[in-house]
Design a protein around this motif. Structure first.
Motif, mmCIF file in Angstrom:
data_model
loop_
_atom_site.group_PDB
_atom_site.id
_atom_site.type_symbol
_atom_site.label_atom_id
_atom_site.label_comp_id
_atom_site.label_asym_id
_atom_site.label_seq_id
_atom_site.Cartn_x
_atom_site.Cartn_y
_atom_site.Cartn_z
ATOM 1 N N LYS B 1040 -102.089 20.494 -9.120
ATOM 2 C CA LYS B 1040 -101.956 22.255 -8.318
ATOM 3 C C LYS B 1040 -100.539 21.999 -9.624
ATOM 4 O O LYS B 1040 -100.199 23.565 -9.808
ATOM 5 C CB LYS B 1040 -102.023 22.126 -7.325
ATOM 6 N N LYS B 1041 -100.130 21.595 -9.311
ATOM 7 C CA LYS B 1041 -98.202 20.786 -10.258
ATOM 8 C C LYS B 1041 -98.606 21.789 -11.643
ATOM 9 O O LYS B 1041 -99.884 21.029 -12.383
ATOM 10 C CB LYS B 1041 -97.936 19.834 -10.202
ATOM 11 N N GLU B 1042 -97.733 22.467 -12.601
ATOM 12 C CA GLU B 1042 -97.953 22.447 -14.016
ATOM 13 C C GLU B 1042 -97.104 21.308 -14.107
ATOM 14 O O GLU B 1042 -96.075 21.158 -14.208
ATOM 15 C CB GLU B 1042 -97.092 23.660 -14.042
ATOM 16 N N ILE B 1043 -97.272 21.377 -15.752
ATOM 17 C CA ILE B 1043 -97.347 19.851 -16.469
ATOM 18 C C ILE B 1043 -96.782 21.201 -17.823
ATOM 19 O O ILE B 1043 -97.589 21.905 -18.855
ATOM 20 C CB ILE B 1043 -97.903 19.216 -16.721
ATOM 21 N N LYS B 1044 -95.583 21.260 -17.837
ATOM 22 C CA LYS B 1044 -94.730 22.389 -19.520
ATOM 23 C C LYS B 1044 -95.506 21.505 -20.270
ATOM 24 O O LYS B 1044 -94.449 20.135 -20.657
ATOM 25 C CB LYS B 1044 -93.455 22.573 -18.634
ATOM 26 N N VAL B 1045 -95.737 21.591 -21.190
ATOM 27 C CA VAL B 1045 -95.853 20.912 -23.111
ATOM 28 C C VAL B 1045 -95.109 21.714 -23.859
ATOM 29 O O VAL B 1045 -94.934 22.585 -23.928
ATOM 30 C CB VAL B 1045 -97.488 21.445 -23.506
ATOM 31 N N ILE B 1046 -94.506 20.917 -24.336
ATOM 32 C CA ILE B 1046 -93.146 21.688 -25.366
ATOM 33 C C ILE B 1046 -94.007 21.419 -26.913
ATOM 34 O O ILE B 1046 -94.128 19.862 -27.034
ATOM 35 C CB ILE B 1046 -92.267 20.811 -25.654
#
Lengths: 322, 1095
Positions: B1040-1046
């Motif tokens: 449920k936690k977000e993974i920021k993708v760059i």
């Protein structure tokens, strides 16, 4: 003619010149000859001048030392010294040891210099100035050959125990390098060295291990192999069943639930069939010698040398051979 | 009228007094019952609904047949049934009298307690009383002079020599119960005797015991004078103790009269075969945390609480338990009694944690979940289920043996407990003489679910191959799931890792669904068998499953496997818990042994009383304390006592592993062999004399021979090939160039020759990579077997994809060019309101023992790599999390955050999820396919860029990645960001100030202590910060936690940096050991040299 200097960084901690130092000088010598250049050795430590003789090996052209007044954060000190020396001398190749301190100052300095960089190098070829290095990856299962296209300076950390030590007795020019008060702006403070505990058995650090398994039969036979280990100068280790049975204490156990034979170079396995869990702790060792009565024992799949024999007979014969 | 007067000689006030007492007793009894019900009401709802009608039927049969009490103790069974039936008769008799006297007579004027009914009633009650008397005396004798250790309640496994205070109370209670009953019986007979002696009715012989007592009384007292007094006094004595007995029922041991019935009525017929699921709680809308497992008494379900009160302390479970038998800190009875004792006084919010305060974790981990305790429990207590529910809590807290923790991590990463690559799951079939179907591609009759031990353990692999050959001979058509199969999860569930179990079930069910058609599953593993058969159906449609003993028994009976040589061996057989006790598979293995001509000598503990090998419940993954006896060793002793046994037979992979060990450690190596039943069948059908090869396979082999010959001739002509090759190079600037893959000893020279050739400037070529696929000999993508028997140099050398012009370092002028971080200026970053701790983590590859190199040489071919969380970085994360916790204690909860950052493709999110599950607050992933094969400089520039943009305060990473092992990233990040670097950190002490006390591990185990600024980049050593456990539940929640993708792109790179380029990858030659031959002295001398040379 352009500068063709090979700069080799060596280390000394606690007054002891690190073993890897002379090996690195040997690596540097090989490169020096290949590029027809010069070899400079750099040492930064307490009372460095007293050790400058030891690193003045045959073929060394210059020895530069930096005297520290007291033990310091060698990672930081070496980084500062090395950066300055490289800028001053503009060598083509820098070789530093792949040691715990090298881990820190090596890559850090390389990144500040704009040098091409590789670490944990196990062989270097520099024929005609074309630098090719070999590294081991994937737990030494794969060799990787690399080059450094477009680089005017190649910085490599070299693994220990891959080059034969260089021979002492050189006549290079020894120079003390004065870096004005660079310790004053050190960010960190060295507090102390705590020597490793001496008495306790440390499988992870042992280079030569004699390991026994269920093949020894019963507890009474442990002593017999303990004596052999002592005579060989090996650390006595065992497989899980022996530790579980209490025949040897837990710190002796090699394997998944025990210790990794992390520094081991020679692993003599007597009466160990080679359960997966055991192999986990030792299969990476370079020279594994396995003695077992069962020719199909899995241990032979990882061993370099195998002997299909009774371990007691073998132990007696080996003891006699010593 | 033939009857007797109930209140003979009573005044009405006397009767009224009796009624007052009677009602008080009933009230006190009901109050007791109420208190118990209130206690049970604390418990949770039942997860598994019971079929009450069916259960009542079964409970009634068990109670009236007394079969649960008779088992393994006929004396106690007989005595108890005498007391039980005597009591029951007395109870029914009293009820009948009450029915007439208090109900039918006063209300309807109906009476029936007279005449023949009365006479028969008298006789039956008389006999019932006698039975009770005999039974009680038998029990008293048993208790006082049988020397039954279990009835002393001394916990020898805890080093006790004398009973504790509560054990003394228990013992007094046991005797009080018996004495009270005995007094009721005796006073009843005295009352009857005195009545008969005084009244002397002509029908007195319908009360034969009464008559005997009357005669005795007449001979010792003067009935004429003292009779009336005795009659009246004894009436009150009998009446009052009988009423006291009733009043006291809910308050001591006697309560089992009621609780045992309840316990049996709600017994789960699937107990332990199928564990209760954790109820799904929607945690999104409520503040309270999801409760996993049991650590408070009210977290048990009400039936578990009822179980506690049903226990009669009989000690049968105590005797049956393999853990207790081997001196482990677990007695199922004491587990129940400790919980019960606490539950007597437990109050909500008393802060008692069952685990630790009441039951020690050691006790919980001692259980093998073999089910011996619940199997023998006469009152239907389900101990293992309760133990496992408490383990769930421990696992959720990450409190477990480190080895078990690593096994669970392996299971979640790789799907097997060995930590082996999933891709090597079917490696054991490679040495079979015939091909084995991949059921994902080809339909077959059976899908063989192999299980971990049968697939990965070398000893069991031999058995698996034997079974495969038996199937082959018998024409049984089967296929394997290969890496589609995961550990079935039986023991993972019993360890208490419910989340991981569910994941494994889902994955296996999906694999079953995706497989080609098959009729049913077969397995050699009773553990897999149990869970697939009993637990999987709760999660989805599950095919039928059979244990191989059933299949082989049928094959032997139907003649598809023909016994050629009856073995005539004397054998004993061990019933695997999960096959026998839990699933009733007692007969097929015995049938097999009979059919192959073995004489089966049963061990005393067989079938349902089989004695666990000690491996179950995840214990195979938990090391035994050194020096403790093992259940498996006790079993070996038992077998050895049978005398002259040839084989000890099992039909369970874990059994084989445990008993192979135990045979040696218990000193029975010379007494018998431990064999899997399939190995005996193979012997009996003379498998080794049968041809197993398919005809088509033969043809394939012939083809292989031809191919080998061709290759050989090619190798012999390798010089010529080099020539040809050079020609090709010269001529094919625009042609599709080739990737030579050459077998043979000259390969190196060839590679060198080719390289020399292409290194010359005039041959510089630029050819698109995808064009380079034509072949000189054969594009052999088959991996090289590193452990294959020694062949002459089978090293595969693959030449670099592109011939490169390598420049000399001497020709380039070096310019000082400090690396700068990648600029992520466009990246949105939250305003900083807390301390930021940056941890660089890597999803690292681990390669299989057999593998090949990618054609473009950037890496090992993907299909031979498994990925996992780099263990060094896992330690670094732990160091970071501890720092955060420290910061939180100094500056308040939530004052710091941990950011896990990785450079990697989408698959690396597995590692980020794990980091999030363990406690990282945020995760960032940077990637672009152009980064494949990127050198540490580029990776470090990216990491430094993110760290700079996020304005982080602390930076951690592992010393090195386990795959590429540069050991440089952290230090380069430090260099780029002008920070200091502490490499190989093993300890950190921080008081919240601007500097931190760092311990580093130098060569030779020397520790260096330093005071360093907190801005230092720390590279953390493996094994120094033991990583915490992330349960599958936490990993799922972390989803449920977000993974920021760059998305990285080259334009972010402002400077061009000299990097290193991979020229080629190759495998160093690895072979099976060189076997040294000769006299033992010669060998010893040679070894001495080898040792000296290698040191």
């Amino acid at each position: 003619m352009t500068n063709r200097e090979v700069l080799v960084v060596v280390e000394s901690i606690n007054g002891n010149l690190a073993d890897i130092s002379l090996e690195l000088i040997a690596a540097g010598l090989k490169v020096k000859h290949q590029i027809e250049g010069t070899l400079t050795v750099l040492l930064c430590c307490v009372q460095a001048q007293t050790q400058s003789e030891a690193i003045n090996c045959q073929g060394v052209d210059n020895v530069i030392y930096v005297n520290l007044e007291q033990d310091n954060n060698y990672s930081e000190a070496n980084a500062k010294v090395l950066e300055k020396v490289v800028i001053d001398r503009a060598p083509k190749i820098v070789l530093a040891p792949h040691t715990v301190n090298g881990y820190a100052y090596g890559p850090l300095t390389a990144s500040k210099l704009g040098a091409a960089f590789a670490s944990d190098v196990i062989s270097i070829d520099c024929e005609s100035g074309v630098v090719r290095a070999t590294r081991s990856i994937y737990e030494n299962k794969v060799q990787m050959e690399i080059s450094f296209p477009g680089a005017g300076l190649v910085f490599m950390l070299v693994r220990g125990a891959v080059y034969e030590a260089a021979k002492p007795g050189g006549n290079g020019v020894t120079v003390a390098y004065n870096i004005t008060d660079f310790t004053a702006d050190m960010k960190s403070t060295h507090l102390e060295f705590i020597p490793a505990p001496v008495s306790s058995i440390d499988i992870a650090k042992s280079e030569f291990i004699l390991s026994i398994g269920r093949g020894i039969g019963s507890e009474e036979n442990v002593d017999r192999f303990a004596k052999l280990a002592e005579k060989l100068g090996a650390t006595l280790a065992c497989s899980r069943p022996l530790a579980d049975a209490g025949w040897l204490s837990k710190p002796h156990q090699v394997g998944l639930s025990g210790k990794m034979a992390a520094s081991c170079k020679v692993y003599l396995a007597l009466g160990i069939s080679g359960a997966v869990q055991h192999l986990h702790g030792m299969k990476h060792v370079d020279t594994i010698i396995a003695v077992n009565t069962d020719p199909a024992a899995p241990i032979f799949n990882v061993a370099k040398y195998g002997v299909c024999a009774d371990i007691f007979e073998f132990a007696d014969a080996l003891e006699e051979a010593l | 009228m033939i009857t007797r007067e109930l209140f003979y000689g009573f005044s009405s006030s006397g009767i009224a007094f009796f009624y007052i007492i009677g009602f008080s007793v009933i009230a006190f009894f009901l109050f007791g019952i109420y208190r118990h019900i209130r206690k049970y009401a604390k418990g949770k709802e039942l997860v598994t609904k019971v079929d009450l009608l069916q259960n009542i039927k079964k409970a009634a049969i068990d109670i009236f047949s007394h079969k649960t009490i008779k088992r393994r103790d006929r004396y106690a069974g007989l005595a108890h049934s005498l007391v039980f039936y005597g009591f029951l008769i007395a109870f029914i008799g009293t009820s009948i009298i009450t029915l007439e006297y208090d109900i039918t007579k006063p209300l309807f004027g109906i009476t029936f307690w007279h005449g023949y009914f009365y006479l028969i009633f008298s006789l039956i009650l008389d006999l019932g009383g006698l039975a009770m008397f005999v039974g009680i005396i038998m029990l008293m004798i048993r208790r006082s002079s049988f020397g039954l250790e279990k009835l002393g309640y001394i916990r020898k496994y805890r080093g006790e020599n004398s009973p504790r205070p509560i054990a003394r109370i228990w013992k007094r209670g046991d005797w009080f119960f018996l004495i009270l009953l005995l007094l009721i019986v005796i006073s009843g007979f005295v009352q009857e005797g005195i009545r008969l002696a005084i009244d002397n009715p002509e029908w007195k012989h319908w009360s034969p015991v009464g008559v005997v007592v009357a005669n005795i009384l007449s001979s010792i007292i003067d009935v004429e004078s003292a009779g009336a007094t005795i009659r009246s006094v004894n009436w009150w004595f009998h009446g009052l103790i009988a009423l006291s007995f009733i009043a006291l029922v809910p308050w001591y041991k006697a309560k089992h009269i009621i609780t045992a019935i309840g316990s049996l009525m709600f017994r789960d017929p699937m107990a332990l075969k199928r564990l209760p699921r954790i109820p799904v709680v929607d945690v999104t809308d409520s503040e309270h945390e999801e409760i996993v497992g049991v650590s408070k008494i009210e977290e048990f379900d009400w039936k578990n609480l009822l179980h506690l009160d049903a226990c009669t302390k009989c000690g049968r479970c105590h005797e049956a338990c393999p853990a207790r038998d081997s001196g482990y800190a677990l007695s199922p009875r004491d587990f129940i009694l400790d919980l019960r004792t606490y539950n007597e006084t437990a109050a909500a919010g008393d802060g008692v944690n069952l685990i630790g305060d009441i039951i020690s974790p050691e006790t919980l981990w001692a259980c093998r979940s073999c089910g011996a305790c619940q199997e023998i429990c006469p009152v239907g207590i389900e101990h293992p289920t309760m133990i496992i529910q408490m383990r769930r809590h421990l696992v959720d807290q990450g409190k477990m043996d480190p080895l078990l923790q690593s096994v669970l991590s392996n299971l979640s990463d790789k799907g097997n407990s060995f930590g082996e690559s999933p891709k090597s799951r079917a490696d054991w079939v490679k040495t079979l003489e015939f091909p084995v179907k991949d059921i994902r591609k080809e339909p077959s009759t059976y899908m063989w679910f192999v299980g971990d031990y049968a697939a990965f353990d070398p000893r069991n692999q031999i058995v698996s191959r034997t079974v495969a050959r038996l199937f082959k001979v018998a024409g049984v058509d089967f296929g394997l799931l290969h890496e589609g199969e995961k550990n079935a999860g039986n023991d993972i569930r019993r360890v208490g890792e419910e989340g991981l179990f569910e994941t494994l079930v889902e994955e296996n069910l999906e694999a079953f669904n995706k497989a080609q058609t098959f009729q049913s599953i077969i397995t050699t593993d009773p553990h897999s068998y149990n869970t697939i058969k009993n637990e999987y159906p709760e999660y989805g449609e599950t095919p039928d499953i059979e244990h191989y003993t059933t299949v082989i028994a049928n094959l032997l009976e139907s003649g598809k496997l023909k016994v050629r040589k009856p073995l005539n061996k004397r054998v004993t057989f061990h019933d695997p818990c999960h096959l026998g006790r839990l699933n009733g598979g007692y007969e097929p293995p015995r049938k097999i042994l009979e059919l192959i001509g073995c004489e089966l000598v049963e061990m005393p503990r067989n079938r349902d009383n089989s004695f666990c090998c000690g491996a179950g419940g995840g214990r195979i993954w938990i090391p035994d304390d050194p020096g403790t006896a093992k259940p498996s060793e006790s079993r070996m002793e038992e077998a050895a006592k049978l005398g002259a046994i040839d084989y000890f037979i099992t039909c369970c992979p874990k059994d084989l592993t445990m008993f192979e060990d135990a045979r040696k450690t218990s000193g029975h190596e010379d007494d018998f062999l431990v064999k899997d039943i399939a190995e005996l069948v193979a012997e009996a059908i003379e498998l080794d004399k049968l041809s197993l090869k398919d005809v088509p396979q033969l043809m394939e082999d012939m083809a292989n021979v031809i191919v080998d010959k061709v290759i050989k001739s090619v190798n012999e002509n390798v010089d010529q090939i080099i020539q040809t090759r050079l020609e090709i190079f010269k001529q094919s600037y625009d042609a599709s160039l080739t990737k030579p893959l050459i077998r043979g000893e000259s390969a190196l020279e060839l590679a060198a020759a080719v390289e020399q050739h292409v290194a010359t400037p005039e041959n510089e070529m630029t050819v698109p990579q995808e064009a380079m696929t034509s072949e000189i000999i054969a594009s052999d993508k088959r991996p090289v077997e590193t452990h294959a028997p020694k062949e002459p140099a089978t090293e595969v050398i693959t030449q670099s994809a592109l011939p490169k012009a390598l420049g000399s370092v001497l020709d380039v002028t070096w310019e000082l060019n400090k690396l700068s971080p990648i600029s992520f200026a466009d990246l949105d970053v939250e305003p900083k309101n807390k301390i930021r701790i940056f941890v660089a983590v890597k999803h690292v590859g681990k390669i299989l023992s057999a593998f090949s190199i990618q054609e473009n040489h950037s890496d090992v071919a993907g299909e031979f790599i498994d990925y996992e969380f780099n263990e060094f970085d896992d330690n670094a994360l732990e160091a970071a999390l501890r720092l955060k916790e420290k910061h939180d204690t100094i500056n308040g909860e939530g004052s710091a955050e941990v950011i896990a950052v990785t450079v990697g493709d989408e698959s690396a999110e597995d590692t980020l999820r794990k980091a999030l599950a363990k406690g990282a607050d945020r995760a960032i992933r940077v990637w672009n396919d152009s980064l494949i094969g990127a050198d540490p400089f580029v990776l470090a520039q990216i990491l430094a860029g993110v760290a700079e943009r996020e304005d982080v305060d602390f930076i951690f990473t592992g010393v090195q990645s386990a795959d590429k092992a540069n050991g440089a990233t952290g230090a380069i990040v430090a260099g780029i960001l002008n920070r200091d670097c502490a490499a190989v950190v093993v300890d950190l002490e921080w008081d919240g100030g601007s500097s931190i006390l760092v311990s580093r591990e130098l060569e030779g185990g020397v520790i260096e202590k330093l005071q360093m600024p907190t801005s230092t980049v720390f590279t953390v050593q493996i094994g120094s910060f033991e990583p915490r456990f992330a349960s599958m539940r936490m990993i799922k929640q972390a989803k449920k936690k977000e993974i920021k993708v760059i998305e990285f792109n080259d334009s972010m790179q402002s400077q061009s940096t000299p990097g290193c380029r991979i020229e080629r990858l190759y495998q160093p030659a690895v072979d099976r050991a060189e076997m040294l031959e000769g006299s033992v002295t010669d060998i010893a001398n040679k070894i001495k040299e080898i040792i000296e040379g290698a040191k």
